[in-house]
Motif scaffolding. Structure first.
Motif, mmCIF file in Angstrom:
data_model
loop_
_atom_site.group_PDB
_atom_site.id
_atom_site.type_symbol
_atom_site.label_atom_id
_atom_site.label_comp_id
_atom_site.label_asym_id
_atom_site.label_seq_id
_atom_site.Cartn_x
_atom_site.Cartn_y
_atom_site.Cartn_z
ATOM 1 N N THR A 10 -0.940 2.060 9.863
ATOM 2 C CA THR A 10 -0.136 2.673 8.820
ATOM 3 C C THR A 10 -0.933 3.787 8.168
ATOM 4 O O THR A 10 -2.159 3.729 8.109
ATOM 5 N N GLU A 11 -0.208 4.778 7.723
ATOM 6 C CA GLU A 11 -0.829 5.879 7.001
ATOM 7 C C GLU A 11 -0.200 5.951 5.622
ATOM 8 O O GLU A 11 1.018 5.961 5.493
ATOM 9 N N VAL A 12 -1.031 5.990 4.621
ATOM 10 C CA VAL A 12 -0.563 6.114 3.251
ATOM 11 C C VAL A 12 -0.773 7.556 2.825
ATOM 12 O O VAL A 12 -1.889 8.073 2.917
ATOM 13 N N PRO A 13 0.305 8.227 2.385
ATOM 14 C CA PRO A 13 0.149 9.621 1.950
ATOM 15 C C PRO A 13 -0.829 9.722 0.778
ATOM 16 O O PRO A 13 -0.935 8.802 -0.033
ATOM 17 N N PRO A 14 -1.539 10.830 0.703
ATOM 18 C CA PRO A 14 -2.481 11.010 -0.409
ATOM 19 C C PRO A 14 -1.752 10.976 -1.749
ATOM 20 O O PRO A 14 -0.659 11.511 -1.892
ATOM 21 N N GLY A 15 -2.341 10.326 -2.707
ATOM 22 C CA GLY A 15 -1.748 10.235 -4.029
ATOM 23 C C GLY A 15 -0.803 9.064 -4.208
ATOM 24 O O GLY A 15 -0.363 8.784 -5.308
ATOM 25 N N GLU A 16 -0.463 8.378 -3.147
ATOM 26 C CA GLU A 16 0.419 7.217 -3.225
ATOM 27 C C GLU A 16 -0.426 5.966 -3.447
ATOM 28 O O GLU A 16 -1.539 5.851 -2.945
ATOM 29 N N SER A 17 0.114 5.027 -4.194
ATOM 30 C CA SER A 17 -0.582 3.759 -4.386
ATOM 31 C C SER A 17 0.380 2.629 -4.027
ATOM 32 O O SER A 17 1.125 2.145 -4.867
ATOM 33 N N PRO A 18 0.377 2.231 -2.755
ATOM 34 C CA PRO A 18 1.301 1.188 -2.322
ATOM 35 C C PRO A 18 0.833 -0.188 -2.795
ATOM 36 O O PRO A 18 -0.303 -0.374 -3.197
ATOM 37 N N ALA A 19 1.754 -1.140 -2.728
ATOM 38 C CA ALA A 19 1.389 -2.531 -2.985
ATOM 39 C C ALA A 19 0.618 -3.007 -1.759
ATOM 40 O O ALA A 19 1.047 -2.801 -0.634
ATOM 41 N N GLU A 20 -0.514 -3.611 -1.980
ATOM 42 C CA GLU A 20 -1.349 -4.042 -0.858
ATOM 43 C C GLU A 20 -1.439 -5.556 -0.841
ATOM 44 O O GLU A 20 -1.651 -6.194 -1.870
ATOM 45 N N CYS A 21 -1.275 -6.136 0.337
ATOM 46 C CA CYS A 21 -1.349 -7.580 0.492
ATOM 47 C C CYS A 21 -2.778 -8.044 0.216
ATOM 48 O O CYS A 21 -3.722 -7.539 0.827
ATOM 49 N N PRO A 22 -2.945 -9.019 -0.677
ATOM 50 C CA PRO A 22 -4.295 -9.496 -0.979
ATOM 51 C C PRO A 22 -4.902 -10.332 0.147
ATOM 52 O O PRO A 22 -6.107 -10.563 0.167
ATOM 53 N N TYR A 23 -4.093 -10.759 1.101
ATOM 54 C CA TYR A 23 -4.583 -11.622 2.178
ATOM 55 C C TYR A 23 -4.979 -10.843 3.431
ATOM 56 O O TYR A 23 -5.976 -11.155 4.060
#
Length: 103
Positions: A10-23
């Motif tokens: 997966t690629e996250v665009p710069p400046g985005e803060s997605p929800a990230e799975c803690p596991y």
């Protein structure tokens, strides 16, 4: 199916803060998708509050899908009857259907 998810690129665009799975660290688009991901892939690791959040989110998702399907079915029925009405108005010969039916 419980267990670990496969590693997806997966690629996250710069400046985005997605929800990230803690596991597993997988980035997800929203908190709702994170709750669904955790409930499906990490059920055995969740506490009771997080499991309840999964159940509520899953139920909401099912209700939304049911509503979408009913709307789509209504649209399909509407389109069918519009075509049927247009066909009946445009047809002048009442026996024109006989030509369509193989004998």
């Amino acid at each position: 199916m419980t267990g670990e998810t496969t590693t997806d690129e997966t690629e996250v665009p710069p400046g985005e803060s997605p929800a990230e799975c803690p596991y597993c660290g997988r980035p997800l688009e929203s908190e709702e998708l994170l709750v669904l991901h955790e409930g499906i892939d990490h059920w055995d690791r969740l506490d009771d509050d997080r499991r309840e959040a999964f159940r509520e989110t899953y139920q909401r998702e099912n209700d939304d899908l049911r509503t979408f399907r009913l709307k789509l079915l209504g649209l399909l029925v509407l389109v069918y009857f519009v075509f049927l009405f247009v066909y009946s108005v445009e047809t002048t010969d009442p026996y024109s259907v006989v030509a369509v039916i193989p004998v």
